[in-house]
Design an enzyme around this catalytic site. Structure first.
Site, mmCIF file in Angstrom:
data_model
loop_
_atom_site.group_PDB
_atom_site.id
_atom_site.type_symbol
_atom_site.label_atom_id
_atom_site.label_comp_id
_atom_site.label_asym_id
_atom_site.label_seq_id
_atom_site.Cartn_x
_atom_site.Cartn_y
_atom_site.Cartn_z
ATOM 1 N N LYS A 72 2.397 20.722 30.425
ATOM 2 C CA LYS A 72 3.313 22.038 29.511
ATOM 3 C C LYS A 72 3.774 21.655 28.212
ATOM 4 O O LYS A 72 3.418 22.333 27.185
ATOM 5 C CB LYS A 72 4.325 22.835 30.635
ATOM 6 C CG LYS A 72 3.692 23.558 31.527
ATOM 7 C CD LYS A 72 4.744 24.109 32.609
ATOM 8 C CE LYS A 72 3.768 24.554 33.897
ATOM 9 N NZ LYS A 72 4.380 25.196 34.857
ATOM 10 N N GLN B 264 10.619 24.568 36.905
ATOM 11 C CA GLN B 264 9.454 24.139 37.622
ATOM 12 C C GLN B 264 9.573 24.557 39.237
ATOM 13 O O GLN B 264 10.777 24.217 39.727
ATOM 14 C CB GLN B 264 9.229 22.745 37.282
ATOM 15 C CG GLN B 264 7.945 22.540 38.035
ATOM 16 C CD GLN B 264 6.647 23.187 37.486
ATOM 17 O OE1 GLN B 264 6.329 23.409 36.066
ATOM 18 N NE2 GLN B 264 5.756 23.573 38.262
ATOM 19 N N ASP C 246 7.806 32.524 32.384
ATOM 20 C CA ASP C 246 6.923 32.328 33.578
ATOM 21 C C ASP C 246 6.805 33.943 34.089
ATOM 22 O O ASP C 246 5.901 33.901 34.941
ATOM 23 C CB ASP C 246 7.705 31.728 34.773
ATOM 24 C CG ASP C 246 6.997 30.297 35.174
ATOM 25 O OD1 ASP C 246 5.878 30.171 34.667
ATOM 26 O OD2 ASP C 246 7.684 29.460 35.798
#
Ligand code: NAD
Length: 290
Positions: free
Chosen positions: A54, A98, A121
């Site tokens: 990322k 995460q 997200d």
């Protein structure tokens, strides 16, 4: 029929290049660079790789990346306090925690703590709710990336029968909502589904997101099906495989995504898209309130 591969790497590179041009234009308009904070708790090796990918993507297109690595023993209250600080920091546009988190931390409480307009997200109940109500803003990255892959096949999804195998909060459920939004007739299968083969065989589009290698058998597929394999399973010999056991030489499916190189790169590309979008939307909102 020849089965064609959906080249997620190439399509993701196009999306990423497009977002990169968007970032350049944004900065050229005298705006601050979009900034993404990722929070990794603990030492899960796969999570560390995902976070690194990322940040590499951010670096490649001019998004400022701020990786934060907290020890596995971090208390939930400390993590929540860190999220609060990022929520309040005007120079942070996207916050990504995460997953999976260590077991002693309640994942839902953490996701709900992130400001919805920084939830790149797309997992916050606000963003999931907006998708459910057909007014999406920040869409969950993997399903949104899969919609890009499906667009690439040229298929008109209206009225098509789609089967989503897997009903997780982060992949299966929002995937079903994306397909519904696009006009497909959607069946969602999960661990209690009986006769999975029957549902898969009926579908023109199959999305497998379970995490069980080869669960969906090639012989179940309908001729001409489009198959999206979300599963990432590391086998004992170290190689990665998906949830679909399919031999492309059988020529049954019309399209299939490879593992790796299919859905994975799209997830990262859509995260870049969401980070730029979050930055733009928040800046515009602040401007309209001024
Ligand atoms: P999860 O474990 O949260 O959910 C799995 C789902 O599969 C559950 O809804 C469960 O009910 C269902 N399931 C279990 N056994 C089943 C069976 N026999 N038949 C039908 N359904 C069954 O997993 P997840 O987070 O949704 O991830 C699924 C897979 O996708 C994993 O391999 C994960 O690594 C991968 N993944 C890939 C990406 C990507 O970017 N490529 C992103 C997220 C997840």
């Amino acid at each position: 029929m020849t089965t064609r591969l959906i080249d997620g790497k190439a399509i993701a590179a196009d999306v990423q290049a497009r977002v990169g041009r968007g970032v350049s234009e944004w900065v050229a308009g005298h705006h601050r660079r979009p900034a993404l904070v990722t929070i990794l708790v603990g030492n899960d090796p796969a999570s560390a790789i995902y976070v690194r990918k990322k940040h590499e993507a951010c670096d490649a297109i001019g998004i400022e990346s701020r990786p934060v690595h907290l020890p596995a023993a971090t208390r939930a209250a400390e993590l929540l306090a860190y999220i609060d600080a990022c929520n309040a920091d005007d120079t942070v546009d996207g916050i990504l925690v995460q997953l999976p988190l260590p077991r002693h931390i309640d994942t839902s409480a953490v996701i709900e703590r992130i400001r919805p307009d920084k939830d790149v997200d797309g997992f916050h109940p606000y963003n999931i709710g907006r998708l459910a109500q057909r007014i999406p803003v920040l869409r969950p990255c993997t399903p949104a990336g899969i919609m890009e892959l499906l667009r690439h096949t040229g298929i008109d999804l209206h009225g098509r029968r789609a089967c989503v195998v897997g009903a997780s909060n982060h992949v299966g459920r929002p995937m079903a909502m994306e397909l519904l939004l696009a006009g497909a007739t959607v069946t969602v299968c999960h661990r209690f589904t009986q006769d999975l083969a029957h549902h898969v065989a009926d579908a023109e589009i199959v999305v497998a997101a379970v995490g069980k290698p080869g669960l969906v058998k090639g012989e179940w597929l309908r001729a001409g099906a489009i198959v999206i394999d979300v599963g990432i399973n590391r086998m004992p010999d170290g190689h990665l495989c998906g949830d679909v056991a399919y031999d492309p030489s059988s020529g049954k499916a019309a399209w299939i995504t490879p593992v790796p190189g299919g859905v994975g790169p799209m997830t990262v590309a859509m995260l870049m898209h969401n980070t730029l979008e979050a930055c733009r939307l928040r800046t515009m909102k602040a401007g309209s309130l001024a």
